[in-house]
Design a protein around this motif. Structure first.
Motif, mmCIF file in Angstrom:
data_model
loop_
_atom_site.group_PDB
_atom_site.id
_atom_site.type_symbol
_atom_site.label_atom_id
_atom_site.label_comp_id
_atom_site.label_asym_id
_atom_site.label_seq_id
_atom_site.Cartn_x
_atom_site.Cartn_y
_atom_site.Cartn_z
ATOM 1 N N VAL A 640 0.867 -1.177 0.000
ATOM 2 C CA VAL A 640 0.000 0.000 0.000
ATOM 3 C C VAL A 640 0.906 1.231 0.000
ATOM 4 O O VAL A 640 1.818 1.335 0.829
ATOM 5 C CB VAL A 640 -0.935 0.025 1.227
ATOM 6 N N VAL A 641 0.646 2.138 -0.929
ATOM 7 C CA VAL A 641 1.572 3.239 -1.176
ATOM 8 C C VAL A 641 0.982 4.557 -0.689
ATOM 9 O O VAL A 641 -0.097 4.973 -1.141
ATOM 10 C CB VAL A 641 1.904 3.338 -2.680
ATOM 11 N N ASP A 642 1.710 5.205 0.207
ATOM 12 C CA ASP A 642 1.379 6.558 0.644
ATOM 13 C C ASP A 642 2.414 7.491 0.020
ATOM 14 O O ASP A 642 3.542 7.597 0.519
ATOM 15 C CB ASP A 642 1.417 6.660 2.164
ATOM 16 N N PRO A 643 2.090 8.147 -1.094
ATOM 17 C CA PRO A 643 3.090 8.967 -1.787
ATOM 18 C C PRO A 643 3.674 10.069 -0.910
ATOM 19 O O PRO A 643 4.853 10.403 -1.043
ATOM 20 C CB PRO A 643 2.309 9.559 -2.965
ATOM 21 N N GLN A 644 2.851 10.621 -0.009
ATOM 22 C CA GLN A 644 3.361 11.689 0.836
ATOM 23 C C GLN A 644 4.350 11.171 1.877
ATOM 24 O O GLN A 644 5.317 11.854 2.216
ATOM 25 C CB GLN A 644 2.191 12.413 1.516
ATOM 26 N N ALA A 645 4.109 9.970 2.383
ATOM 27 C CA ALA A 645 5.044 9.386 3.343
ATOM 28 C C ALA A 645 6.391 9.115 2.667
ATOM 29 O O ALA A 645 7.459 9.348 3.265
ATOM 30 C CB ALA A 645 4.466 8.097 3.924
ATOM 31 N N ILE A 646 6.362 8.617 1.441
ATOM 32 C CA ILE A 646 7.609 8.390 0.694
ATOM 33 C C ILE A 646 8.306 9.720 0.439
ATOM 34 O O ILE A 646 9.523 9.845 0.641
ATOM 35 C CB ILE A 646 7.316 7.662 -0.628
ATOM 36 N N LEU A 808 5.884 11.745 -13.083
ATOM 37 C CA LEU A 808 7.228 11.595 -12.516
ATOM 38 C C LEU A 808 7.482 12.425 -11.262
ATOM 39 O O LEU A 808 8.608 12.486 -10.794
ATOM 40 C CB LEU A 808 8.268 11.946 -13.598
ATOM 41 N N ASN A 809 6.459 13.062 -10.729
ATOM 42 C CA ASN A 809 6.625 13.825 -9.488
ATOM 43 C C ASN A 809 5.525 13.427 -8.505
ATOM 44 O O ASN A 809 4.625 14.215 -8.203
ATOM 45 C CB ASN A 809 6.579 15.332 -9.769
ATOM 46 N N PRO A 810 5.577 12.199 -7.988
ATOM 47 C CA PRO A 810 4.469 11.706 -7.153
ATOM 48 C C PRO A 810 4.232 12.528 -5.897
ATOM 49 O O PRO A 810 3.096 12.667 -5.443
ATOM 50 C CB PRO A 810 4.890 10.271 -6.824
ATOM 51 N N GLY A 811 5.277 13.086 -5.311
ATOM 52 C CA GLY A 811 5.095 13.859 -4.092
ATOM 53 C C GLY A 811 4.269 15.111 -4.294
ATOM 54 O O GLY A 811 3.592 15.577 -3.368
ATOM 55 N N ALA A 812 4.315 15.667 -5.498
ATOM 56 C CA ALA A 812 3.530 16.865 -5.794
ATOM 57 C C ALA A 812 2.192 16.524 -6.433
ATOM 58 O O ALA A 812 1.201 17.237 -6.232
ATOM 59 C CB ALA A 812 4.331 17.789 -6.724
ATOM 60 N N PHE A 813 2.152 15.452 -7.205
ATOM 61 C CA PHE A 813 0.936 15.085 -7.941
ATOM 62 C C PHE A 813 -0.140 14.502 -7.032
ATOM 63 O O PHE A 813 -1.321 14.861 -7.133
ATOM 64 C CB PHE A 813 1.318 14.089 -9.042
ATOM 65 N N HIS A 814 0.248 13.612 -6.128
ATOM 66 C CA HIS A 814 -0.727 12.944 -5.259
ATOM 67 C C HIS A 814 -1.010 13.831 -4.044
ATOM 68 O O HIS A 814 -0.253 13.865 -3.078
ATOM 69 C CB HIS A 814 -0.195 11.578 -4.815
#
Length: 887
Positions: A640-646, A808-814
């Motif tokens: 389970v992926v939490d993009p902000q946690a990454i 390619l920018n998951p931290g900003a997109f999600h």
């Protein structure tokens, strides 16, 4: 075709056509609003197929006349198909039709760009020029007559050799081209434009002289030297390595700014996106120079692996693309020179594979290297077909060695030159050329790499028996994506054993002759296998999957101490890098999974400092080893992926590396400045890469400490640097750190290079890829959509902002407020109305939405549903969205 009406095409349904087309004489009277095409075809009856109507493909064409053997015949249009009642014999078919190039915003077929005419026919663009059996197994010899206004379009080019040219009445002129080699329609090309050329005559080993030409728009000629040098190097390498010479009198490359792909290998007339062709130290980076060299080589190598031998059907796409990517990789590594530079090339290949292809293997668009079905073939120009396909070709060389692989290539061309064939034909040639090899005896097992989707997961555990001095390594494999009961794959595991003091241990595999080699290749072909090594004098550390010998996920179970041993002592440079990545990955995953703030321990920081200060390591290798794993690769390790946690964990790690190694970064920056003029050599590029990394960390640390010194130095470098690598490195350092001078640097950079579209693309890309902080990046991207320089009509510009941000920018997109998903859905729809192929690339941002944690998962699903309900979606986008929602 719209509204989801496209059928699903299955590989096993392949049937040869009822007719073949032996020759094509095409006349194109070029006009932006109404180009007239006259096609005269020698149609041959296929005696193996039952007689039926001749059905030709055509899209956005206006048919004017159809004749058989000089007599007009009736025809019937059914959507994008033209039905002709044809005789049960060979005959001459003439079709006259028109098309409108200036309205062709999809950039597939014949279109206009910058006042000229260009074509892109792969995969199914030829049907947008004239009616044809537009499929890769129909190979014909083409003669092409071009007529156009001489003042507007002084250069008229097509495939093959120039036969005749001259002036016509009314200010027009003509050029006649003939390609003596049969080719499928997807390799057809035409260019008519006001261009200038860099020319070079070369003599090959056979003593034949060839004319090489690189055509670009006026003003770009000074940026073509690197492309020409790369082309010449490619010719020399292919003839030396595989004995494959250039087979035409001339070889032409043309650059165009509006192009959906990087480049296209049309026979003798390669058409390139300018981003993959133009190079100047002032406007392109070291990475750009390397990319241009690789793509020029890739398209040239297609002359044999793709053109002389092509695909029977589009399911065999990796037959040409995977094989040619492998060839351009081998070329690039040979051009790099030193063993260390070759290792860095391999590291970059694997980093890209893990960032792009591994997520694809795990996502909703997962497919095998040779897919079993598709709705829209454009959607299968994927990392799996290209990058994983290249890894599969690399497995042949691992199993056969360089000489055995070359023997297989020779037999492949001996058997199939001039044919449209399958991946099975290539595999059989490799096995037959090496009858005593491990491949020949395991060919059916090997070919599962073509048929099974997903990334195999390999687990390795070792047991050392000190009393018996034996070490037993147990390997297991599984591939959940391949389905229940899927047979094991053949996985070559290149490995060695490293002693506690760092020395390589001799390998004596029980049951085999003891040769004492320091490296071997184990063949994992069962679900579980054990390998026992004898005469092992001390507890070893296994160094597995050296050189990334197979595209798998490896769980080696090693401790930090064992990884540090490999980082310091492994003879394999790739595995030294891998050890650094695994050390960082464990800490990042611990933070993400625990929900606690990341705190890098002193042991890890000391290890990174040791890498940075090690005088035996090349700067390029250090720059790679000190980079943290990409967010996409981290996400692949999580159910389970939490993009902000990454995102938070990665940013915290960079912050701590910046502060803890502050003095070391300062040393690295000063010690790795490159003196003298710019050279795109591996050595100089490595020094610049490490200096740029050091500068980025120094600016980041200074921004945290409110210290103006390093941001000031970076800003000065943005203004004063003599090459784009250093200038853009300094700009990136300021922007990624959200430093106070970032906006001023961005403004200065844009003002300086506003005239250069490719550099402006970099300006957009940098802002779209910047790590998010307090929503600033998302807000900036929304504003950039309204920037006067932004347009959806140019693929490079659309990709530079939207694909970079969404994909390619998951931290900003999600975002928890779903703002990124709303922007994505709106822009996919807008882009789809103009260019479905580029829109489909953007749509892939949601491939792995079902693995997201809440609230991201529900918001992503809602955006997908909203997009899917649009009635006018192209088949390209609809296929991707539909598959995503089925997850």
């Amino acid at each position: 075709m719209r509204e989801g009406t496209a059928p699903v095409i299955h590989r096993l349904d392949y049937q040869a056509p009822t007719y073949w087309i032996a020759t094509v004489d095409l006349t194109l009277d070029l006009d932006p609003a109404k180009t007239l095409i006259t096609s005269k075809m020698a149609v041959k009856r296929n005696a193996t197929q039952a007689h039926g109507a001749l059905v030709l493909h055509g899209e956005e064409l206006t048919p004017l006349r159809v004749m058989i053997d000089g007599e007009p015949v009736s025809f019937r249009q059914d959507g994008n198909l033209l039905h002709i009642d044809a005789p049960d014999r060979d005959f001459e078919l003439v079709i006259r039709n028109t098309c409108c190039p200036e309205k062709n915003t999809a950039l597939s077929g014949l279109y206009t760009s910058g006042g000229g005419f260009f074509t892109q026919c792969e995969a199914e663009g030829f049907r947008r020029i004239t009616y044809f059996l537009d499929r890769p197994d129909v190979m014909a010899v083409y003669t092409v007559l071009l007529r156009a206004d001489k003042a507007k379009y002084p250069i008229l080019l097509s495939n093959g050799n120039l036969v005749e040219q001259g002036d016509l009445d009314g200010g027009k002129h003509f050029a006649k081209w003939h390609d003596p080699f049969p080719k499928p329609s997807y390799l057809f090309a035409v260019v008519a434009a006001d261009l200038v050329a860099r020319e070079q005559r070369v003599v090959t080993r056979s003593g034949k002289e060839h004319l090489l030409q690189v055509y670009v728009r006026r003003g770009d000629l000074d940026k073509t030297e690197h492309a020409m040098n790369s082309l010449i190097a490619s010719m020399i390498w292919d003839e030396a390595r595989f004995k494959l010479p250039l087979d035409l009198e001339r070889f032409m490359i043309v650059g165009v700014s509006d192009f959906n792909m990087g480049a296209m290998e049309n026979k003798g007339l390669n058409i390139f996106n300018t981003s993959a062709l133009l190079c100047s130290p002032a406007t392109q980076t070291d990475a750009d120079f390397q990319r241009v060299e690789a793509i020029v080589a890739h398209e040239y190598f297609h002359n044999w692996t793709g053109n002389r031998v092509t695909c029977r059907d589009w399911f065999q796409l990796s037959l040409k693309e995977g094989l040619t990517v492998f060839r351009d990789r081998e070329f690039s590594m040979d051009m790099a020179g030193s063993p260390s530079a070759r290792a860095v090339q391999r590291i970059q290949q694997v980093r890209n594979l893990r960032t792009m292809q591994f997520p694809e293997d795990a996502g909703t668009m997962a497919h095998s290297v040779r897919p079993d079905s598709y709705t829209e073939i454009n959607n299968f120009y994927t990392a799996t077909v290209y990058e994983k396909g290249a890894e599969v070709v690399g497995l042949y060389q691992t199993l056969l060695g360089r000489e055995g692989f070359a023997q297989g290539m020779a037999l492949y061309f001996e058997r199939h030159d001039g044919q449209a064939v399958t991946c099975d034909d290539f595999a059989q040639a490799m096995a037959d050329a090496n009858p005593d090899s491990a491949l020949a005896s395991r060919l059916d097992a090997f070919k599962r790499w073509y048929s099974q989707p997903g990334t195999p997961q390999v687990t390795a555990r070792g047991h050392y028996d000190a009393a018996a001095q034996t070490y037993t390594l147990t390997l297991t494999q599984r591939n959940p994506k391949a389905g229940e009961g899927a047979a094991p794959q053949l996985i070559p595991v290149r490995m060695g054993l490293v002693g506690a003091e760092g020395h390589a241990l001799p390998l004596n595999l029980a049951g085999q002759a003891s040769v004492g080699a320091l490296e071997t290749v184990l063949l994992l072909e069962q679900a579980e296998q054990s390998f026992t090594f004898t005469e092992v004098s001390s507890q070893p550390v296994p160094s597995l999957l050296r050189g990334f010998s197979a595209p798998v996920l490896l769980d080696d179970g090693l401790t930090d101490a064992e990884r540090l041993t490999l980082l310091r002592h492994d003879a394999d440079a790739f595995n030294r890098w891998e050890a650094s990545q695994r050390l960082a990955l464990r800490r990042l995953l611990d933070a993400v999974q625990s929900g606690q703030a990341l705190e890098l321990d002193i042991g890890f920081l000391d290890a990174m400092r040791a890498v940075l200060r090690d005088p035996q390591l090349d700067p390029a290798f250090k720059a790679e080893a000190l980079r943290l794993p990409e967010a996409a690769y981290i996400a692949e390790q999580l159910p389970v992926v939490d993009p902000q946690a990454i995102h938070n964990a990665v940013e915290a790690a960079w912050d701590q590396l910046a502060l803890a190694l502050r003095d070391d970064w300062a040393w690295a920056f000063e010690a790795h400045q490159v003196e003298g003029g710019y050279r795109p050599t591996a050595e100089d590029a490595g020094r610049r890469a490490l200096a740029n990394l050091a500068l980025a960390l120094l600016v980041r640390g200074s921004a945290m400490l409110a210290d103006p010194v390093w941001p000031g130095k970076a800003y000065q470098q943005v203004k004063d640097a003599t090459n784009m690598t250093e200038r853009f490195g300094a700009l990136s350092a300021l922007v990624q750190a959200h430093a106070g001078l970032a906006d001023a640097a961005l403004t200065h950079f844009h003002e300086q290079f506003a005239h250069d579209a490719l550099v402006v693309d970099k300006w957009f890309m940098l802002q779209a890829r910047t790590a998010e902080r307090d929503g600033k990046v998302f807000e900036r991207v929304k504003k950039l959509l309204q920037h006067p320089d932004f347009t959806l009509k140019n693929p490079n510009r659309a990709r530079s902002l939207l694909v970079q941000f969404c994909n390619l920018n998951p931290g900003a997109f999600h975002r928890t407020d779903a703002g990124g998903y709303v922007l994505w859905a709106d822009q996919v729809a807008a882009l789809d109305a103009i260019n479905p192929q580029v829109a489909a690339r953007l749509a892939r941002a949601m491939d792995r939405w079902s693995t997201l944690a809440e609230p991201f998962r529900s918001a992503a699903q809602e955006a997908l549903k909203r997009l899917s309900e649009r009635p006018t979606l192209s088949n390209d986008v609809r296929e991707i969205v539909t598959k995503a929602l089925e997850a």
